[in-house]
Write an enzyme that holds these catalytic residues in place. Structure first.
Site, PDB file in Angstrom:
ATOM      1  N   ASP A  36     -69.990   3.217   2.430  1.00 48.28           N
ATOM      2  CA  ASP A  36     -68.558   3.519   2.432  1.00 48.28           C
ATOM      3  C   ASP A  36     -67.860   3.072   1.150  1.00 48.28           C
ATOM      4  O   ASP A  36     -66.799   3.593   0.801  1.00 48.28           O
ATOM      5  CB  ASP A  36     -67.870   2.860   3.634  1.00 48.28           C
ATOM      6  CG  ASP A  36     -68.166   3.592   4.942  1.00 48.28           C
ATOM      7  OD1 ASP A  36     -68.815   4.657   4.898  1.00 48.28           O
ATOM      8  OD2 ASP A  36     -67.745   3.089   6.004  1.00 48.28           O
ATOM      9  N   PHE A  38     -68.757   3.655  -1.741  1.00 48.03           N
ATOM     10  CA  PHE A  38     -69.059   4.575  -2.830  1.00 48.03           C
ATOM     11  C   PHE A  38     -68.443   5.956  -2.640  1.00 48.03           C
ATOM     12  O   PHE A  38     -68.838   6.914  -3.299  1.00 48.03           O
ATOM     13  CB  PHE A  38     -70.581   4.689  -3.012  1.00 48.03           C
ATOM     14  CG  PHE A  38     -71.214   3.385  -3.382  1.00 48.03           C
ATOM     15  CD1 PHE A  38     -71.313   2.999  -4.709  1.00 48.03           C
ATOM     16  CD2 PHE A  38     -71.675   2.510  -2.400  1.00 48.03           C
ATOM     17  CE1 PHE A  38     -71.877   1.779  -5.057  1.00 48.03           C
ATOM     18  CE2 PHE A  38     -72.250   1.288  -2.733  1.00 48.03           C
ATOM     19  CZ  PHE A  38     -72.341   0.929  -4.067  1.00 48.03           C
ATOM     20  N   TYR A  55     -65.803  15.080   3.579  1.00 50.66           N
ATOM     21  CA  TYR A  55     -66.225  13.703   3.342  1.00 50.66           C
ATOM     22  C   TYR A  55     -67.632  13.413   3.856  1.00 50.66           C
ATOM     23  O   TYR A  55     -68.297  12.495   3.376  1.00 50.66           O
ATOM     24  CB  TYR A  55     -65.248  12.726   4.012  1.00 50.66           C
ATOM     25  CG  TYR A  55     -64.022  12.446   3.192  1.00 50.66           C
ATOM     26  CD1 TYR A  55     -64.074  11.592   2.094  1.00 50.66           C
ATOM     27  CD2 TYR A  55     -62.799  13.032   3.511  1.00 50.66           C
ATOM     28  CE1 TYR A  55     -62.946  11.332   1.333  1.00 50.66           C
ATOM     29  CE2 TYR A  55     -61.667  12.779   2.751  1.00 50.66           C
ATOM     30  CZ  TYR A  55     -61.746  11.931   1.663  1.00 50.66           C
ATOM     31  OH  TYR A  55     -60.627  11.680   0.912  1.00 50.66           O
TER      32      TYR A  55
END
Length: 201
Positions: A36, A38, A55
């Site tokens: 998370d 990155f 996402y």
């Protein structure tokens, strides 16, 4: 020193971060890297024709930076490790060759080829659709989920990558994410201790 890597992969809100943090408190010389951390900024994440920000795909992450962070840890695993005695450390691990443990937790770890050769142990937390959707609805994200986002993007991407995992990956330990945190922790911790003991044999 010896190295041992633990990797947790999970559907969204499957409990991977909580599990990783609890394991860190119980294992010696342990460090966590979270996928998370990155994520690309919102402006760099693609939007599909429905207006959904994509996402839950590898392109939404700086995966090269994540790989670099893992390799940096491998070069100097003792850096940043808290030296205080972990809770409940197994007696058989004391006074042995130092073992440095890296827990990498994320949701798209086993689908990224450059990382596949690093895994010593793979854990995959699963959740059924209804429970996953319920947990997702209780979380606040930035940016916030748009209406229909879970059904239109999150869940389909989870199923897609899960199928890829089942086809390509071996030695995956599947964990039922509906079980209590205590049960999951006990299961994974016991498994890791068995593997660590093998290193000392």
């Amino acid at each position: 020193c010896s190295f041992y890597y633990v990797f947790c992969l999970s559907v969204t809100n499957g409990g991977k971060t909580t599990l990783a943090e609890k394991l860190k408190k119980m294992l010696p010389n342990c460090h966590i890297i979270s996928q998370d951390d990155f994520f690309k900024p919102e402006s760099e994440v693609e939007t599909d024709e429905r207006g959904f920000k994509l996402y839950d795909v590898l392109d939404a992450l700086y995966m090269d930076e994540m790989v670099k962070s893992i390799h940096n840890w491998m070069k100097n695993p003792s850096a940043g490790v808290v030296t205080e005695e972990p809770q409940n450390t197994c007696d058989s691990l004391k006074n042995t060759v130092p073992v440095y443990i890296l827990i990498v937790e994320g949701f798209l770890l086993y689908n990224y080829e450059p990382l596949n050769e690093l895994w010593n142990r793979r854990y995959f937390l699963t959740l059924p659709y209804e429970e996953c959707k319920r947990r997702r609805s209780t979380r606040v994200y930035q940016p916030a989920d748009t209406p229909g986002y879970f059904d239109g993007h999150v869940w389909p991407m989870y199923l897609k990558y899960k199928i890829e995992l089942e086809e390509k990956a071996s030695n995956v330990v599947y964990l039922d994410g509906t079980k209590s945190q205590e049960e999951l922790l006990s299961c994974v911790y016991s498994d890791i201790i068995k593997e660590l003991k093998k290193l000392g044999e």
